[in-house]
Design a protein around this motif. Structure first.
Motif, PDB file in Angstrom:
ATOM      1  N   ALA A 109      54.049  35.615  89.466  1.00  0.00           N
ATOM      2  CA  ALA A 109      52.859  35.718  88.614  1.00  0.00           C
ATOM      3  C   ALA A 109      52.471  34.360  88.040  1.00  0.00           C
ATOM      4  N   ILE A 110      53.456  33.569  87.662  1.00  0.00           N
ATOM      5  CA  ILE A 110      53.181  32.262  87.054  1.00  0.00           C
ATOM      6  C   ILE A 110      52.543  31.302  88.057  1.00  0.00           C
ATOM      7  N   THR A 111      52.895  31.422  89.337  1.00  0.00           N
ATOM      8  CA  THR A 111      52.357  30.475  90.320  1.00  0.00           C
ATOM      9  C   THR A 111      50.835  30.546  90.444  1.00  0.00           C
ATOM     10  N   TYR A 112      50.238  31.685  90.126  1.00  0.00           N
ATOM     11  CA  TYR A 112      48.782  31.811  90.246  1.00  0.00           C
ATOM     12  C   TYR A 112      48.025  31.044  89.160  1.00  0.00           C
ATOM     13  N   PHE A 113      48.742  30.549  88.142  1.00  0.00           N
ATOM     14  CA  PHE A 113      48.095  29.710  87.140  1.00  0.00           C
ATOM     15  C   PHE A 113      47.798  28.311  87.684  1.00  0.00           C
ATOM     16  N   TYR A 114      48.555  27.873  88.684  1.00  0.00           N
ATOM     17  CA  TYR A 114      48.383  26.530  89.233  1.00  0.00           C
ATOM     18  C   TYR A 114      46.975  26.289  89.786  1.00  0.00           C
ATOM     19  N   PRO A 115      46.450  27.107  90.712  1.00  0.00           N
ATOM     20  CA  PRO A 115      45.085  26.832  91.186  1.00  0.00           C
ATOM     21  C   PRO A 115      44.030  27.032  90.098  1.00  0.00           C
ATOM     22  N   PHE A 116      44.299  27.961  89.174  1.00  0.00           N
ATOM     23  CA  PHE A 116      43.334  28.181  88.090  1.00  0.00           C
ATOM     24  C   PHE A 116      43.245  26.958  87.193  1.00  0.00           C
ATOM     25  N   PHE A 117      44.380  26.409  86.800  1.00  0.00           N
ATOM     26  CA  PHE A 117      44.386  25.205  85.965  1.00  0.00           C
ATOM     27  C   PHE A 117      43.764  24.024  86.715  1.00  0.00           C
ATOM     28  N   ASP A 118      44.026  23.933  87.993  1.00  0.00           N
ATOM     29  CA  ASP A 118      43.505  22.819  88.790  1.00  0.00           C
ATOM     30  C   ASP A 118      41.993  22.924  88.993  1.00  0.00           C
ATOM     31  N   GLY A 119      41.453  24.135  88.954  1.00  0.00           N
ATOM     32  CA  GLY A 119      40.024  24.319  89.189  1.00  0.00           C
ATOM     33  C   GLY A 119      39.244  24.735  87.958  1.00  0.00           C
ATOM     34  N   ILE A 120      39.819  24.553  86.779  1.00  0.00           N
ATOM     35  CA  ILE A 120      39.150  24.991  85.545  1.00  0.00           C
ATOM     36  C   ILE A 120      37.814  24.281  85.325  1.00  0.00           C
ATOM     37  N   GLN A 121      37.657  23.068  85.857  1.00  0.00           N
ATOM     38  CA  GLN A 121      36.410  22.319  85.648  1.00  0.00           C
ATOM     39  C   GLN A 121      35.204  23.014  86.281  1.00  0.00           C
ATOM     40  N   TYR A 122      35.427  23.907  87.235  1.00  0.00           N
ATOM     41  CA  TYR A 122      34.308  24.635  87.843  1.00  0.00           C
ATOM     42  C   TYR A 122      33.743  25.707  86.913  1.00  0.00           C
ATOM     43  N   GLY A 123      34.452  25.979  85.843  1.00  0.00           N
ATOM     44  CA  GLY A 123      33.984  26.980  84.885  1.00  0.00           C
ATOM     45  C   GLY A 123      33.183  26.418  83.738  1.00  0.00           C
ATOM     46  N   LYS A 124      32.799  25.142  83.816  1.00  0.00           N
ATOM     47  CA  LYS A 124      32.107  24.511  82.682  1.00  0.00           C
ATOM     48  C   LYS A 124      30.811  25.230  82.316  1.00  0.00           C
ATOM     49  N   TYR A 125      30.128  25.797  83.276  1.00  0.00           N
ATOM     50  CA  TYR A 125      28.877  26.489  82.974  1.00  0.00           C
ATOM     51  C   TYR A 125      29.133  27.919  82.506  1.00  0.00           C
ATOM     52  N   VAL A 126      30.059  28.601  83.153  1.00  0.00           N
ATOM     53  CA  VAL A 126      30.344  30.002  82.807  1.00  0.00           C
ATOM     54  C   VAL A 126      30.994  30.098  81.434  1.00  0.00           C
ATOM     55  N   ILE A 127      31.942  29.213  81.161  1.00  0.00           N
ATOM     56  CA  ILE A 127      32.687  29.276  79.899  1.00  0.00           C
ATOM     57  C   ILE A 127      31.755  29.026  78.715  1.00  0.00           C
ATOM     58  N   THR A 128      30.817  28.090  78.850  1.00  0.00           N
ATOM     59  CA  THR A 128      29.914  27.801  77.728  1.00  0.00           C
ATOM     60  C   THR A 128      28.877  28.899  77.510  1.00  0.00           C
ATOM     61  N   GLN A 129      28.578  29.694  78.539  1.00  0.00           N
ATOM     62  CA  GLN A 129      27.543  30.717  78.412  1.00  0.00           C
ATOM     63  C   GLN A 129      28.064  32.085  78.002  1.00  0.00           C
ATOM     64  N   PHE A 130      29.330  32.378  78.285  1.00  0.00           N
ATOM     65  CA  PHE A 130      29.842  33.725  78.039  1.00  0.00           C
ATOM     66  C   PHE A 130      31.028  33.691  77.084  1.00  0.00           C
ATOM     67  N   ALA A 131      30.831  34.253  75.901  1.00  0.00           N
ATOM     68  CA  ALA A 131      31.871  34.257  74.866  1.00  0.00           C
ATOM     69  C   ALA A 131      33.124  35.036  75.277  1.00  0.00           C
ATOM     70  N   PRO A 132      33.020  36.163  76.005  1.00  0.00           N
ATOM     71  CA  PRO A 132      34.255  36.873  76.391  1.00  0.00           C
ATOM     72  C   PRO A 132      35.172  36.026  77.281  1.00  0.00           C
ATOM     73  N   ILE A 133      34.583  35.217  78.135  1.00  0.00           N
ATOM     74  CA  ILE A 133      35.404  34.366  79.000  1.00  0.00           C
ATOM     75  C   ILE A 133      36.041  33.254  78.167  1.00  0.00           C
ATOM     76  N   GLN A 134      35.301  32.749  77.160  1.00  0.00           N
ATOM     77  CA  GLN A 134      35.887  31.764  76.247  1.00  0.00           C
ATOM     78  C   GLN A 134      37.089  32.348  75.526  1.00  0.00           C
ATOM     79  N   THR A 135      36.948  33.572  75.066  1.00  0.00           N
ATOM     80  CA  THR A 135      38.039  34.245  74.355  1.00  0.00           C
ATOM     81  C   THR A 135      39.230  34.464  75.278  1.00  0.00           C
ATOM     82  N   LEU A 136      38.967  34.802  76.521  1.00  0.00           N
ATOM     83  CA  LEU A 136      40.030  35.032  77.495  1.00  0.00           C
ATOM     84  C   LEU A 136      40.804  33.748  77.806  1.00  0.00           C
ATOM     85  N   ILE A 137      40.097  32.623  77.864  1.00  0.00           N
ATOM     86  CA  ILE A 137      40.710  31.358  78.259  1.00  0.00           C
ATOM     87  C   ILE A 137      41.293  30.593  77.069  1.00  0.00           C
TER      88      ILE A 137
END
Length: 199
Positions: free
Chosen positions: A56-84
């Protein structure tokens, strides 16, 4: 722990078509999809607790490495901000040194995937995470070569980045939760490549 393929095909004739047996026997068969189960060393029907956690922990690696692709989604949606939000300290540590991604890649590949002491369950899930991270090269190349400042090009790039991020987020949630439940997640695009790499 070994992964066993239970390729069972059950053949069940339909009760109301007994006269079709001599004409078309394939119409009378009911096929069951093959299933893959994760088995522990004790031959239980599920993976061991530590194997589940490591996978389960290994799946955090690609997510952390690709977090910069969420710059638009994270700023627009508060639930995703809360999740992250709880992951922000770990993301900062991961991004603090430019070679962390490469070091984690080699660590996972040579110490986990190529190590026969780990179960196939752990090695397969780790390889899926690695392949998913390697695929992040393509959006990165596209973003570097095509970097619009405004207009339709910027809208397309925002949509593309958001799609990549949402795919990474869904892969993280699906992969990690499946592993914690002892199931074998098979991510689209990457599962077959991971199967070929894990012996």
């Amino acid at each position: 722990m070994a992964i066993t393929n239970l390729l069972s095909t059950t053949i069940t004739p339909l009760p109301f078509t007994s006269h079709l047996k001599r004409h078309s026997p394939f119409l009378l068969r009911k096929f069951k999809r093959p299933t893959i189960l994760a088995q522990s060393k004790n031959n239980n029907d599920s993976a061991d607790g530590p194997d589940r956690l490591i996978s389960a922990i290994t799946y955090f690696y690609p997510f952390f490495d690709g977090i910069q692709y969420g710059k638009y989604v994270i700023t627009q949606f508060a639930p995703i901000q809360t999740l992250i939000q709880p992951l922000v300290p770990a993301i900062r540590v991961f991004k603090s040194f430019p070679l962390n991604g490469l070091l984690v890649f080699f660590t996972l590949y040579f110490i986990v995937v190529r190590n026969q002491n780990f179960s196939r369950y752990v090695r397969f899930n780790t390889m899926q995470a690695i392949v998913l991270d390697v695929l992040l090269i393509f959006p990165d190349l596209l973003e570097r070569s095509f970097n619009p400042k405004d207009g339709l090009g910027l809208d397309l790039m925002m949509s593309f980045d958001s799609t990549v991020f949402l795919f990474l987020l869904v892969s993280l949630v699906y992969g990690s939760s499946s592993c914690l439940l002892g199931q074998l997640p098979r991510l689209p695009i990457v599962a077959e490549a991971a199967d070929r790499q894990v012996l």
